[in-house]
Scaffold this active site. Structure first.
Site, PDB file in Angstrom:
ATOM      1  N   LYS A 295     -44.938  71.694 -39.998  1.00 47.88           N
ATOM      2  CA  LYS A 295     -44.200  71.643 -41.597  1.00 47.88           C
ATOM      3  C   LYS A 295     -44.321  69.549 -41.772  1.00 47.88           C
ATOM      4  O   LYS A 295     -43.844  69.241 -40.682  1.00 47.88           O
ATOM      5  CB  LYS A 295     -42.874  71.426 -40.663  1.00 47.88           C
ATOM      6  CG  LYS A 295     -41.593  70.863 -42.124  1.00 47.88           C
ATOM      7  CD  LYS A 295     -40.586  71.350 -41.628  1.00 47.88           C
ATOM      8  CE  LYS A 295     -39.258  70.737 -42.618  1.00 47.88           C
ATOM      9  NZ  LYS A 295     -38.024  70.832 -41.935  1.00 47.88           N
TER      10      LYS A 295
ATOM     11  N   ALA B  66     -33.247  72.357 -45.503  1.00 49.09           N
ATOM     12  CA  ALA B  66     -32.646  71.411 -45.677  1.00 49.09           C
ATOM     13  C   ALA B  66     -31.155  71.395 -46.345  1.00 49.09           C
ATOM     14  O   ALA B  66     -31.349  71.926 -47.940  1.00 49.09           O
ATOM     15  CB  ALA B  66     -32.868  70.157 -46.018  1.00 49.09           C
TER      16      ALA B  66
ATOM     17  N   THR C 275     -29.002  72.986 -37.952  1.00 51.75           N
ATOM     18  CA  THR C 275     -27.897  72.277 -38.449  1.00 51.75           C
ATOM     19  C   THR C 275     -26.607  73.213 -38.362  1.00 51.75           C
ATOM     20  O   THR C 275     -25.891  73.238 -37.673  1.00 51.75           O
ATOM     21  CB  THR C 275     -27.595  71.342 -39.476  1.00 51.75           C
ATOM     22  OG1 THR C 275     -28.822  70.240 -39.362  1.00 51.75           O
ATOM     23  CG2 THR C 275     -26.343  70.191 -39.016  1.00 51.75           C
TER      24      THR C 275
END
Length: 258
Positions: free
Chosen positions: A97, A184, A207
Protein backbone atom coordinates in the site's frame (compact mmCIF):
# COMPACT_ATOMS: atom_id res chain seq x y z
CA UNK A 1 -22.50 -18.16 -7.80
CA UNK A 2 -20.14 -16.97 -5.08
CA UNK A 3 -19.34 -13.28 -5.04
CA UNK A 4 -15.54 -13.26 -4.89
CA UNK A 5 -13.03 -10.46 -5.35
CA UNK A 6 -10.26 -11.18 -7.84
CA UNK A 7 -7.34 -8.89 -7.09
CA UNK A 8 -3.57 -9.06 -7.22
CA UNK A 9 -3.67 -12.64 -8.44
CA UNK A 10 -5.73 -13.75 -5.43
CA UNK A 11 -9.34 -14.74 -4.96
CA UNK A 12 -10.73 -13.11 -1.82
CA UNK A 13 -14.02 -13.75 -0.03
CA UNK A 14 -13.96 -10.91 2.49
CA UNK A 15 -14.32 -7.36 1.22
CA UNK A 16 -13.30 -5.93 4.57
CA UNK A 17 -9.58 -5.16 4.74
CA UNK A 18 -8.26 -4.30 8.19
CA UNK A 19 -5.36 -2.25 9.54
CA UNK A 20 -3.20 -3.10 12.54
CA UNK A 21 -2.47 0.26 14.14
CA UNK A 22 -3.73 1.61 17.48
CA UNK A 23 -4.58 -1.73 19.12
CA UNK A 24 -3.71 -1.94 22.81
CA UNK A 25 -1.83 -5.22 22.32
CA UNK A 26 -1.08 -7.81 19.66
CA UNK A 27 -3.31 -10.50 21.17
CA UNK A 28 -6.36 -8.23 20.92
CA UNK A 29 -5.37 -7.35 17.37
CA UNK A 30 -5.18 -11.03 16.46
CA UNK A 31 -8.60 -11.78 17.96
CA UNK A 32 -10.08 -8.78 16.17
CA UNK A 33 -8.69 -9.84 12.80
CA UNK A 34 -10.20 -13.29 13.33
CA UNK A 35 -13.62 -11.87 14.15
CA UNK A 36 -13.52 -9.52 11.16
CA UNK A 37 -13.08 -12.35 8.68
CA UNK A 38 -10.56 -10.16 6.85
CA UNK A 39 -8.11 -11.81 4.49
CA UNK A 40 -6.05 -8.69 3.70
CA UNK A 41 -4.23 -7.00 6.59
CA UNK A 42 -2.12 -3.85 6.34
CA UNK A 43 1.01 -3.36 8.45
CA UNK A 44 3.42 -0.42 8.58
CA UNK A 45 6.93 -1.74 7.92
CA UNK A 46 8.38 0.37 10.73
CA UNK A 47 6.25 -1.65 13.19
CA UNK A 48 7.74 -4.98 12.10
CA UNK A 49 10.63 -6.33 14.18
CA UNK A 50 12.02 -9.10 12.01
CA UNK A 51 14.64 -10.06 14.63
CA UNK A 52 12.12 -10.74 17.39
CA UNK A 53 9.92 -13.83 17.34
CA UNK A 54 7.93 -12.79 20.40
CA UNK A 55 7.28 -9.15 19.53
CA UNK A 56 7.05 -9.48 15.76
CA UNK A 57 3.59 -8.23 14.78
CA UNK A 58 3.55 -10.60 11.79
CA UNK A 59 3.35 -13.56 14.17
CA UNK A 60 -0.07 -12.37 15.34
CA UNK A 61 -1.63 -12.20 11.88
CA UNK A 62 -3.64 -15.33 10.97
CA UNK A 63 -2.08 -17.61 8.37
CA UNK A 64 -5.05 -17.19 6.04
CA UNK A 65 -4.31 -13.48 5.66
CA UNK A 66 -2.21 -11.73 3.05
CA UNK A 67 -0.03 -9.01 4.55
CA UNK A 68 -0.04 -5.68 2.73
CA UNK A 69 2.91 -3.61 3.91
CA UNK A 70 2.20 0.11 3.85
CA UNK A 71 4.82 2.78 3.33
CA UNK A 72 3.67 4.89 6.27
CA UNK A 73 6.20 7.61 7.01
CA UNK A 74 7.23 8.13 3.39
CA UNK A 75 7.23 11.78 2.38
CA UNK A 76 8.10 11.32 -1.28
CA UNK A 77 8.21 8.64 -3.98
CA UNK A 78 11.84 7.69 -3.35
CA UNK A 79 11.18 6.95 0.32
CA UNK A 80 8.09 4.88 -0.55
CA UNK A 81 10.05 2.83 -3.07
CA UNK A 82 12.85 2.28 -0.55
CA UNK A 83 10.39 1.02 2.10
CA UNK A 84 8.73 -1.33 -0.40
CA UNK A 85 12.06 -2.81 -1.47
CA UNK A 86 13.09 -3.28 2.16
CA UNK A 87 9.82 -5.07 2.89
CA UNK A 88 10.36 -7.46 0.01
CA UNK A 89 13.99 -8.10 0.94
CA UNK A 90 12.92 -8.84 4.53
CA UNK A 91 10.41 -11.44 3.41
CA UNK A 92 7.25 -9.41 4.03
CA UNK A 93 5.93 -9.98 0.52
CA UNK A 94 5.18 -7.87 -2.52
CA UNK A 95 1.74 -6.47 -1.66
CA UNK A 96 2.33 -2.79 -1.02
CA UNK A 97 0.00 0.00 0.00
CA UNK A 98 1.73 3.15 -1.20
CA UNK A 99 1.23 5.91 1.34
CA UNK A 100 3.05 9.18 0.65
CA UNK A 101 2.12 12.03 2.98
CA UNK A 102 3.78 15.42 3.42
CA UNK A 103 0.79 17.23 4.91
CA UNK A 104 1.23 17.07 8.68
CA UNK A 105 -2.10 18.66 9.60
CA UNK A 106 -4.69 16.72 7.62
CA UNK A 107 -2.44 13.82 6.53
CA UNK A 108 -3.70 14.01 2.98
CA UNK A 109 -1.82 11.90 0.41
CA UNK A 110 0.44 13.44 -2.23
CA UNK A 111 -1.08 12.05 -5.42
CA UNK A 112 1.77 13.00 -7.73
CA UNK A 113 4.49 11.43 -5.58
CA UNK A 114 2.25 8.40 -5.07
CA UNK A 115 1.89 8.00 -8.84
CA UNK A 116 5.68 8.16 -9.27
CA UNK A 117 6.15 5.41 -6.69
CA UNK A 118 3.39 3.29 -8.25
CA UNK A 119 5.06 3.46 -11.67
CA UNK A 120 8.40 2.26 -10.28
CA UNK A 121 7.06 -0.48 -8.03
CA UNK A 122 4.60 -1.89 -10.56
CA UNK A 123 7.46 -2.31 -13.06
CA UNK A 124 9.40 -4.21 -10.38
CA UNK A 125 6.57 -6.70 -9.92
CA UNK A 126 5.00 -5.39 -6.74
CA UNK A 127 1.24 -5.66 -6.27
CA UNK A 128 0.54 -1.97 -5.84
CA UNK A 129 -2.34 -0.37 -3.93
CA UNK A 130 -2.01 3.45 -4.00
CA UNK A 131 -3.69 5.41 -1.20
CA UNK A 132 -4.90 8.66 -2.76
CA UNK A 133 -7.18 11.65 -2.68
CA UNK A 134 -10.06 10.84 -5.06
CA UNK A 135 -9.04 12.19 -8.47
CA UNK A 136 -10.35 10.43 -11.58
CA UNK A 137 -7.44 11.42 -13.85
CA UNK A 138 -4.74 10.33 -11.40
CA UNK A 139 -6.64 7.13 -10.63
CA UNK A 140 -6.72 6.17 -14.31
CA UNK A 141 -3.00 6.86 -14.63
CA UNK A 142 -2.30 4.66 -11.62
CA UNK A 143 -4.20 1.78 -13.19
CA UNK A 144 -2.48 2.36 -16.54
CA UNK A 145 0.92 2.06 -14.86
CA UNK A 146 -0.03 -1.28 -13.31
CA UNK A 147 -1.68 -0.63 -9.94
CA UNK A 148 -3.93 -3.51 -8.81
CA UNK A 149 -6.52 -1.11 -7.41
CA UNK A 150 -6.93 2.45 -6.19
CA UNK A 151 -7.59 3.37 -2.58
CA UNK A 152 -9.26 6.79 -2.28
CA UNK A 153 -9.91 8.25 1.16
CA UNK A 154 -13.41 8.61 2.55
CA UNK A 155 -12.27 11.39 4.87
CA UNK A 156 -8.96 12.20 6.63
CA UNK A 157 -7.08 9.34 8.31
CA UNK A 158 -8.40 8.51 11.77
CA UNK A 159 -11.11 11.19 11.65
CA UNK A 160 -14.07 8.75 11.80
CA UNK A 161 -16.04 11.29 9.74
CA UNK A 162 -17.33 8.79 7.23
CA UNK A 163 -17.73 9.03 3.47
CA UNK A 164 -17.29 12.76 2.83
CA UNK A 165 -16.03 12.14 -0.71
CA UNK A 166 -19.13 10.23 -1.82
CA UNK A 167 -19.72 11.90 -5.18
CA UNK A 168 -16.07 11.58 -6.20
CA UNK A 169 -16.03 7.93 -5.14
CA UNK A 170 -19.20 7.30 -7.14
CA UNK A 171 -17.54 8.72 -10.26
CA UNK A 172 -14.42 6.64 -9.69
CA UNK A 173 -16.47 3.45 -9.40
CA UNK A 174 -18.17 4.27 -12.69
CA UNK A 175 -15.08 5.36 -14.62
CA UNK A 176 -12.06 3.47 -13.27
CA UNK A 177 -11.78 -0.01 -14.75
CA UNK A 178 -10.27 -1.54 -11.61
CA UNK A 179 -11.27 -2.18 -8.00
CA UNK A 180 -11.95 0.93 -5.92
CA UNK A 181 -11.22 0.36 -2.22
CA UNK A 182 -12.20 3.13 0.19
CA UNK A 183 -9.52 3.67 2.79
CA UNK A 184 -9.42 6.10 5.74
CA UNK A 185 -12.03 7.96 7.73
CA UNK A 186 -14.81 5.37 7.94
CA UNK A 187 -16.15 5.57 11.49
CA UNK A 188 -19.29 3.43 11.50
CA UNK A 189 -20.36 0.12 9.98
CA UNK A 190 -23.00 2.11 8.12
CA UNK A 191 -20.18 4.09 6.43
CA UNK A 192 -18.72 0.83 5.14
CA UNK A 193 -22.17 -0.28 4.03
CA UNK A 194 -22.61 2.98 2.10
CA UNK A 195 -19.32 2.46 0.27
CA UNK A 196 -20.35 -1.02 -0.78
CA UNK A 197 -23.77 0.20 -1.92
CA UNK A 198 -21.93 2.55 -4.31
CA UNK A 199 -20.20 -0.44 -5.89
CA UNK A 200 -16.80 -0.21 -4.22
CA UNK A 201 -14.84 -3.44 -4.32
CA UNK A 202 -13.85 -3.30 -0.64
CA UNK A 203 -13.11 -1.01 2.30
CA UNK A 204 -10.12 -0.76 4.62
CA UNK A 205 -10.84 0.06 8.27
CA UNK A 206 -8.49 0.51 11.20
CA UNK A 207 -9.09 3.32 13.70
CA UNK A 208 -12.86 2.89 14.13
CA UNK A 209 -12.33 -0.73 15.09
CA UNK A 210 -9.10 -0.46 17.08
CA UNK A 211 -10.14 2.40 19.38
CA UNK A 212 -13.70 1.21 20.03
CA UNK A 213 -14.64 -0.10 23.47
CA UNK A 214 -14.99 -3.59 22.00
CA UNK A 215 -12.78 -4.03 18.92
CA UNK A 216 -13.68 -7.70 18.46
CA UNK A 217 -17.40 -7.07 18.16
CA UNK A 218 -16.92 -3.80 16.29
CA UNK A 219 -15.00 -5.81 13.68
CA UNK A 220 -18.00 -8.13 13.40
CA UNK A 221 -20.28 -5.14 12.95
CA UNK A 222 -18.11 -3.79 10.12
CA UNK A 223 -18.00 -7.24 8.54
CA UNK A 224 -21.81 -7.38 8.55
CA UNK A 225 -22.08 -3.81 7.25
CA UNK A 226 -19.81 -4.64 4.31
CA UNK A 227 -21.80 -7.80 3.55
CA UNK A 228 -25.14 -5.96 3.68
CA UNK A 229 -23.93 -3.16 1.44
CA UNK A 230 -22.47 -5.55 -1.11
CA UNK A 231 -25.66 -7.63 -1.25
CA UNK A 232 -27.76 -4.50 -1.70
CA UNK A 233 -25.53 -3.35 -4.58
CA UNK A 234 -25.77 -6.72 -6.31
CA UNK A 235 -29.57 -6.76 -5.91
CA UNK A 236 -29.88 -3.35 -7.56
CA UNK A 237 -30.83 -0.48 -5.28
CA UNK A 238 -34.02 1.27 -6.56
CA UNK A 239 -33.62 4.83 -7.83
CA UNK A 240 -34.88 7.72 -5.76
CA UNK A 241 -38.11 9.45 -6.82
CA UNK A 242 -39.26 13.01 -6.22
CA UNK A 243 -42.88 11.89 -5.81
CA UNK A 244 -44.61 9.20 -3.81
CA UNK A 245 -45.32 5.76 -5.25
CA UNK A 246 -47.87 3.63 -3.41
CA UNK A 247 -46.87 0.10 -2.55
CA UNK A 248 -50.52 -1.03 -2.68
CA UNK A 249 -53.39 -0.05 -5.04
CA UNK A 250 -55.22 3.10 -3.96
CA UNK A 251 -58.36 2.57 -6.07
CA UNK A 252 -60.89 -0.17 -6.64
CA UNK A 253 -60.99 -1.85 -3.27
CA UNK A 254 -63.81 0.31 -1.76
CA UNK A 255 -66.36 -0.31 -4.51
CA UNK A 256 -69.66 -1.87 -3.46
CA UNK A 257 -71.58 -4.16 -5.76
CA UNK A 258 -74.91 -2.74 -6.82
Amino acid sequence: MKDLLEIGGKTIKSRLFIGTGKFSDYSLMEETIESSGAEIVTVALRRVDFESKKDNILNYIPDRCTVMINTSGARNADEAVRIARLAKASGAGQWIKIEVIRDNKYLLPDNLETLKAAEVLAKEGFVVFPYMSPDISIAKKMIECGAAAVMPLGSPIGSNRGLKTEELIRIMVEEVKAPVIVDAGLGRPSDACECMELGCAAVLVNTAIAISKDPVNMAKAFREGVTAGRQAYLCGIPKENNTASASSPLTGFLRQDK
